[in-house]
Design a protein around this motif. Structure first.
Motif, PDB file in Angstrom:
ATOM      1  N   CYS A  93      21.974  18.297 -16.008  1.00  0.00           N
ATOM      2  CA  CYS A  93      22.007  17.499 -14.694  1.00  0.00           C
ATOM      3  C   CYS A  93      21.495  18.257 -13.769  1.00  0.00           C
ATOM      4  N   SER A  94      20.963  17.618 -12.885  1.00  0.00           N
ATOM      5  CA  SER A  94      19.992  18.312 -11.663  1.00  0.00           C
ATOM      6  C   SER A  94      21.062  18.657 -10.466  1.00  0.00           C
ATOM      7  N   LEU A  95      20.731  19.614  -9.836  1.00  0.00           N
ATOM      8  CA  LEU A  95      21.567  19.823  -8.663  1.00  0.00           C
ATOM      9  C   LEU A  95      21.491  18.898  -7.659  1.00  0.00           C
ATOM     10  N   LEU A  96      20.449  18.188  -7.451  1.00  0.00           N
ATOM     11  CA  LEU A  96      20.360  17.045  -6.761  1.00  0.00           C
ATOM     12  C   LEU A  96      21.406  15.976  -6.758  1.00  0.00           C
ATOM     13  N   LEU A  97      21.739  15.742  -7.939  1.00  0.00           N
ATOM     14  CA  LEU A  97      22.606  14.865  -8.321  1.00  0.00           C
ATOM     15  C   LEU A  97      24.106  15.300  -7.455  1.00  0.00           C
ATOM     16  N   TYR A  98      24.668  16.344  -7.323  1.00  0.00           N
ATOM     17  CA  TYR A  98      25.720  16.708  -6.782  1.00  0.00           C
ATOM     18  C   TYR A  98      25.630  17.106  -5.307  1.00  0.00           C
ATOM     19  N   ALA A  99      24.453  17.203  -4.628  1.00  0.00           N
ATOM     20  CA  ALA A  99      24.227  17.399  -3.340  1.00  0.00           C
ATOM     21  C   ALA A  99      24.182  16.029  -2.551  1.00  0.00           C
ATOM     22  N   VAL A 100      23.981  14.725  -3.221  1.00  0.00           N
ATOM     23  CA  VAL A 100      23.774  13.453  -2.554  1.00  0.00           C
ATOM     24  C   VAL A 100      25.134  12.806  -2.320  1.00  0.00           C
ATOM     25  N   ASN A 101      25.218  12.544  -1.111  1.00  0.00           N
ATOM     26  CA  ASN A 101      26.396  11.453  -0.679  1.00  0.00           C
ATOM     27  C   ASN A 101      25.818  10.261  -0.252  1.00  0.00           C
ATOM     28  N   GLY A 102      26.685   9.272   0.191  1.00  0.00           N
ATOM     29  CA  GLY A 102      26.340   8.030   0.519  1.00  0.00           C
ATOM     30  C   GLY A 102      25.615   7.861   1.807  1.00  0.00           C
ATOM     31  N   LEU A 103      25.619   8.890   2.625  1.00  0.00           N
ATOM     32  CA  LEU A 103      24.761   9.062   3.843  1.00  0.00           C
ATOM     33  C   LEU A 103      23.624   9.278   3.593  1.00  0.00           C
ATOM     34  N   GLN A 104      23.515  10.313   2.974  1.00  0.00           N
ATOM     35  CA  GLN A 104      22.185  10.889   2.437  1.00  0.00           C
ATOM     36  C   GLN A 104      21.553   9.849   1.748  1.00  0.00           C
ATOM     37  N   ALA A 105      22.017   9.037   0.645  1.00  0.00           N
ATOM     38  CA  ALA A 105      21.402   8.022  -0.070  1.00  0.00           C
ATOM     39  C   ALA A 105      20.820   6.816   0.822  1.00  0.00           C
ATOM     40  N   ARG A 106      21.556   6.594   1.557  1.00  0.00           N
ATOM     41  CA  ARG A 106      21.157   5.495   2.668  1.00  0.00           C
ATOM     42  C   ARG A 106      20.070   5.801   3.557  1.00  0.00           C
ATOM     43  N   THR A 107      20.092   7.120   3.852  1.00  0.00           N
ATOM     44  CA  THR A 107      19.051   7.847   4.906  1.00  0.00           C
ATOM     45  C   THR A 107      17.674   7.637   3.965  1.00  0.00           C
ATOM     46  N   PHE A 108      17.824   8.198   2.799  1.00  0.00           N
ATOM     47  CA  PHE A 108      16.492   8.292   1.936  1.00  0.00           C
ATOM     48  C   PHE A 108      15.946   6.626   1.655  1.00  0.00           C
ATOM     49  N   GLY A 109      17.059   5.860   1.543  1.00  0.00           N
ATOM     50  CA  GLY A 109      16.793   4.321   1.241  1.00  0.00           C
ATOM     51  C   GLY A 109      15.954   4.046   2.546  1.00  0.00           C
ATOM     52  N   VAL A 110      16.438   3.981   3.788  1.00  0.00           N
ATOM     53  CA  VAL A 110      15.807   3.576   4.907  1.00  0.00           C
ATOM     54  C   VAL A 110      14.317   4.192   5.141  1.00  0.00           C
ATOM     55  N   TRP A 111      14.310   5.609   4.846  1.00  0.00           N
ATOM     56  CA  TRP A 111      12.829   6.388   5.005  1.00  0.00           C
ATOM     57  C   TRP A 111      12.037   5.798   3.977  1.00  0.00           C
ATOM     58  N   THR A 112      12.549   5.313   2.747  1.00  0.00           N
ATOM     59  CA  THR A 112      11.703   4.502   1.980  1.00  0.00           C
ATOM     60  C   THR A 112      11.272   3.110   2.078  1.00  0.00           C
ATOM     61  N   LEU A 113      12.210   2.399   3.077  1.00  0.00           N
ATOM     62  CA  LEU A 113      11.650   1.041   3.281  1.00  0.00           C
ATOM     63  C   LEU A 113      10.959   1.395   4.403  1.00  0.00           C
ATOM     64  N   LEU A 114      11.042   2.222   5.573  1.00  0.00           N
ATOM     65  CA  LEU A 114      10.266   2.246   6.708  1.00  0.00           C
ATOM     66  C   LEU A 114       8.741   2.752   6.229  1.00  0.00           C
ATOM     67  N   SER A 115       8.810   3.601   5.441  1.00  0.00           N
ATOM     68  CA  SER A 115       7.357   3.960   4.756  1.00  0.00           C
ATOM     69  C   SER A 115       6.661   2.895   4.009  1.00  0.00           C
ATOM     70  N   SER A 116       7.252   2.086   3.207  1.00  0.00           N
ATOM     71  CA  SER A 116       6.591   0.810   2.823  1.00  0.00           C
ATOM     72  C   SER A 116       6.328  -0.162   3.755  1.00  0.00           C
ATOM     73  N   VAL A 117       6.786  -0.385   4.704  1.00  0.00           N
ATOM     74  CA  VAL A 117       6.454  -1.352   5.936  1.00  0.00           C
ATOM     75  C   VAL A 117       5.330  -0.594   6.623  1.00  0.00           C
ATOM     76  N   ILE A 118       5.239   0.540   6.951  1.00  0.00           N
ATOM     77  CA  ILE A 118       4.215   1.042   7.440  1.00  0.00           C
ATOM     78  C   ILE A 118       2.838   1.119   6.630  1.00  0.00           C
ATOM     79  N   ARG A 119       3.190   0.993   5.264  1.00  0.00           N
ATOM     80  CA  ARG A 119       2.039   1.001   4.253  1.00  0.00           C
ATOM     81  C   ARG A 119       1.540  -0.273   4.183  1.00  0.00           C
ATOM     82  N   CYS A 120       2.368  -1.241   4.126  1.00  0.00           N
ATOM     83  CA  CYS A 120       2.006  -2.761   3.905  1.00  0.00           C
ATOM     84  C   CYS A 120       1.249  -3.246   5.395  1.00  0.00           C
TER      85      CYS A 120
END
Length: 103
Positions: A1-28
């Protein structure tokens, strides 16, 4: 298992999701209005930021391994940066020719 799996909590996952959405909107938006130089530069910056993020996770923080799940975004960011830098040259040439026509 990767260490990244243990370091992620709900807030970090949602922040990364919002960042991904924002990036995709900018790119579109850039794809729709590719001649907008400011938007083009912002979009290019998002790919540099993504590349730096994934490279730092692999080589600096050692929280991710070079698996297909990490290699895919590295390749997308790298190829996108190369393509956009080539396209930037054409964007600059087009801007110069537009300025000559106005004069």
């Amino acid at each position: 298992c990767s260490l990244l799996l243990y370091a992620v909590n709900g807030l970090q996952a949602r922040t990364f999701g919002v960042w991904t959405l924002l990036s995709s909107v900018i790119r579109c938006l850039c794809a729709i209005d590719i001649r907008n130089r400011t938007l083009y530069h912002i979009t290019l910056f998002t790919f540099f930021l993504a590349l730096a993020h994934f490279l730092s996770e692999v080589f600096v923080y050692h929280t991710a391994a070079l698996t297909i799940g990490v290699m895919a975004p590295l390749m997308v960011a790298s190829f996108s940066i190369m393509g956009m830098l080539i396209g930037l040259q054409y964007l600059e040439v087009e801007a110069l020719s537009q300025n000559k026509k106005k004069k």
